[in-house]
Write a protein that holds these residues in place. Structure first.
Motif, PDB file in Angstrom:
ATOM      1  N   LYS A 289       0.834  -1.199   0.000  1.00 35.10           N
ATOM      2  CA  LYS A 289       0.000   0.000   0.000  1.00 35.10           C
ATOM      3  C   LYS A 289       0.869   1.251   0.000  1.00 35.10           C
ATOM      4  CE  LYS A 289      -4.046  -1.864   2.416  1.00 35.10           C
ATOM      5  NZ  LYS A 289      -4.938  -1.668   3.587  1.00 35.10           N
ATOM      6  N   TYR A 290       0.369   2.307  -0.647  1.00 36.87           N
ATOM      7  CA  TYR A 290       1.068   3.587  -0.675  1.00 36.87           C
ATOM      8  C   TYR A 290       0.103   4.690  -0.267  1.00 36.87           C
ATOM      9  CZ  TYR A 290       4.731   1.252  -3.350  1.00 36.87           C
ATOM     10  OH  TYR A 290       5.728   0.408  -3.744  1.00 36.87           O
ATOM     11  N   SER A 291       0.651   5.707   0.369  1.00 35.98           N
ATOM     12  CA  SER A 291      -0.126   6.901   0.677  1.00 35.98           C
ATOM     13  C   SER A 291       0.701   8.109   0.260  1.00 35.98           C
ATOM     14  CB  SER A 291      -0.453   6.976   2.168  1.00 35.98           C
ATOM     15  OG  SER A 291       0.743   7.170   2.909  1.00 35.98           O
ATOM     16  N   LEU A 292       0.077   9.258   0.290  1.00 38.64           N
ATOM     17  CA  LEU A 292       0.789  10.504  -0.002  1.00 38.64           C
ATOM     18  C   LEU A 292       1.009  11.243   1.302  1.00 38.64           C
ATOM     19  CD1 LEU A 292       1.684  12.179  -2.599  1.00 38.64           C
ATOM     20  CD2 LEU A 292      -0.222  13.654  -2.012  1.00 38.64           C
ATOM     21  N   GLY A 293       2.253  11.567   1.594  1.00 43.13           N
ATOM     22  CA  GLY A 293       2.582  12.361   2.769  1.00 43.13           C
ATOM     23  C   GLY A 293       2.922  13.775   2.357  1.00 43.13           C
ATOM     24  N   VAL A 294       2.385  14.746   3.069  1.00 46.20           N
ATOM     25  CA  VAL A 294       2.608  16.158   2.735  1.00 46.20           C
ATOM     26  C   VAL A 294       2.988  16.918   4.000  1.00 46.20           C
ATOM     27  CG1 VAL A 294       1.653  18.219   1.634  1.00 46.20           C
ATOM     28  CG2 VAL A 294       0.792  15.957   0.980  1.00 46.20           C
ATOM     29  N   ASP A 295       4.024  17.724   3.903  1.00 49.46           N
ATOM     30  CA  ASP A 295       4.485  18.557   5.013  1.00 49.46           C
ATOM     31  C   ASP A 295       4.435  20.007   4.569  1.00 49.46           C
ATOM     32  OD1 ASP A 295       5.573  19.331   7.438  1.00 49.46           O
ATOM     33  OD2 ASP A 295       7.639  18.929   6.846  1.00 49.46           O
ATOM     34  N   VAL A 296       3.519  20.780   5.164  1.00 47.12           N
ATOM     35  CA  VAL A 296       3.304  22.168   4.765  1.00 47.12           C
ATOM     36  C   VAL A 296       3.986  23.101   5.769  1.00 47.12           C
ATOM     37  CG1 VAL A 296       1.593  23.954   4.284  1.00 47.12           C
ATOM     38  CG2 VAL A 296       1.083  21.559   3.744  1.00 47.12           C
ATOM     39  N   GLY A 297       4.804  24.002   5.263  1.00 44.74           N
ATOM     40  CA  GLY A 297       5.473  24.963   6.133  1.00 44.74           C
ATOM     41  C   GLY A 297       5.440  26.364   5.552  1.00 44.74           C
ATOM     42  N   GLY A 298       5.880  27.313   6.333  1.00 43.15           N
ATOM     43  CA  GLY A 298       5.879  28.691   5.886  1.00 43.15           C
ATOM     44  C   GLY A 298       6.926  28.987   4.841  1.00 43.15           C
ATOM     45  N   THR A 299       7.947  28.131   4.723  1.00 42.38           N
ATOM     46  CA  THR A 299       9.016  28.315   3.747  1.00 42.38           C
ATOM     47  C   THR A 299       8.831  27.424   2.536  1.00 42.38           C
ATOM     48  OG1 THR A 299      10.554  28.868   5.532  1.00 42.38           O
ATOM     49  CG2 THR A 299      11.512  28.267   3.401  1.00 42.38           C
ATOM     50  N   LYS A 300       8.431  26.158   2.770  1.00 43.40           N
ATOM     51  CA  LYS A 300       8.301  25.216   1.660  1.00 43.40           C
ATOM     52  C   LYS A 300       7.186  24.203   1.940  1.00 43.40           C
ATOM     53  CE  LYS A 300      11.875  22.098   3.463  1.00 43.40           C
ATOM     54  NZ  LYS A 300      10.999  20.977   3.857  1.00 43.40           N
ATOM     55  N   ILE A 301       6.766  23.551   0.861  1.00 42.57           N
ATOM     56  CA  ILE A 301       5.839  22.423   0.931  1.00 42.57           C
ATOM     57  C   ILE A 301       6.567  21.216   0.350  1.00 42.57           C
ATOM     58  CG2 ILE A 301       3.586  21.521   0.249  1.00 42.57           C
ATOM     59  CD1 ILE A 301       2.802  24.470  -0.365  1.00 42.57           C
ATOM     60  N   ALA A 302       6.528  20.098   1.062  1.00 46.00           N
ATOM     61  CA  ALA A 302       7.167  18.877   0.580  1.00 46.00           C
ATOM     62  C   ALA A 302       6.148  17.754   0.554  1.00 46.00           C
ATOM     63  CB  ALA A 302       8.344  18.496   1.483  1.00 46.00           C
TER      64      ALA A 302
END
Length: 306
Positions: free
Chosen positions: A2-15
């Motif tokens: 199984k795969y999921s999408l991980g997202v890390d949102v910050g004030g400088t960048k989004i990954a």
């Protein structure tokens, strides 16, 4: 698999990246945050996510879910980004907006530090019944606590150790918040004052320190002293089995951990000294937030973690 999408949102960048069941990241994507208004920021998030799907060849309907870490306070039940001091998303319905774009039913939102803490907890040699603290020092300062396999959340704002007052010799009254004392921007301000130049960056300060500059050495001593007061408060209050440090300041300057441990010995009573070997640096470094978000959405599909 199984795969999921991980997202890390910050004030400088989004990954973002695809995350498998073992916490491995694939097809990473990163874009600069644009925080001028909520819609521009949201469309930068969409751009980052779509890049992962484009690179991977996956269709959104083929993955198990999506996890998103957002700074500040979130309403997990309703998928709302409630408050951030570095993003324009006050009470922003993030999950419902994302579901309008992507055919993904399982979308999990949480505080970004909690997401990173979850990944580090999964990768650490701790028992589920242990008390685990993830302590991040970057643009801001915060921590997340996992106890008995669940997050300790309080009324929703637990872990904001950056607000905690600590001794600070550069302050007129001798006290400042921990974030005002040891975060990246705080270190840059101390460096400017001690070295007599406004041109130095946080990274530049650490380079000067490593070159043996006496003023930089003295300045870092004060910073470590303030950090120690905050960490000792956590040890005295929680007596955690493990403390893991993350965030750019610690990840990029790992020798700070030994300086912290040395200073801590002035405060720890004999019974507390067993804490020292259990204080470590992040294993996942800058990937912790993305991996944690992906793992949370994968495991939420099976059994939600509180």
């Amino acid at each position: 698999m199984k795969y999921s999408l991980g997202v890390d949102v910050g004030g400088t960048k989004i990954a973002a990246a695809l995350i498998d069941e073992h916490g491995k990241a694939f097809y990473p994507s990163q874009v600069k945050s644009v925080t001028t208004d909520k819609e521009t920021m949201f469309h930068k998030l969409i751009e980052c996510i779509e890049t992962v799907f484009l690179k991977s060849g996956f269709d959104p309907a083929e993955i198990t879910g999506m996890g998103i870490g957002v700074p500040g306070k979130v309403d997990r039940s309703n998928g709302i980004a409630v408050y951030q001091n570095n993003l324009p998303w006050s009470n922003f319905p993030l999950v419902s907006r994302l579901k309008q774009y992507f055919a993904i039913e399982n979308i999990v939102i949480d505080n970004d530090v909690y997401m990173a803490a979850y990944a580090e907890w999964k990768m650490s040699d701790v028992k589920e019944t242990d008390t685990f603290v993830f302590f991040t020092i970057s643009t801001g300062v915060s921590c997340s606590i996992i106890h008995n396999g669940a997050f300790l959340r309080g009324m929703g704002f637990a872990g904001e150790i950056g607000l905690f007052p600590v001794q600070n010799k550069s302050s007129l009254n001798g006290m400042k918040s921990l974030e005002e004392s040891v975060s990246g921007p705080a270190i840059q301000q101390v460096a400017a004052k001690k070295l007599g130049t406004n041109l130095i960056t946080t990274e530049g300060f650490f380079k000067v320190y490593q070159q043996g500059n006496a003023r930089a050495v003295a300045a870092l001593g004060e910073i470590i002293e303030s950090l120690t007061h905050g960490v000792y408060g956590i040890i005295s209050l929680l007596d955690p089995h493990k403390i893991v440090f993350g965030g750019g300041v610690m990840n990029n300057n790992t020798y700070l951990l030994e300086l912290l441990k040395k200073e801590l010995q002035h405060y720890l009573i004999p019974e507390q000294k067993k804490s020292l070997p259990n204080i470590d640096i992040s294993k996942l470094k800058q990937e912790a937030g993305v991996i944690g978000a992906g793992l949370r959405s994968l495991e939420y599909d099976l059994q939600p973690m509180s």
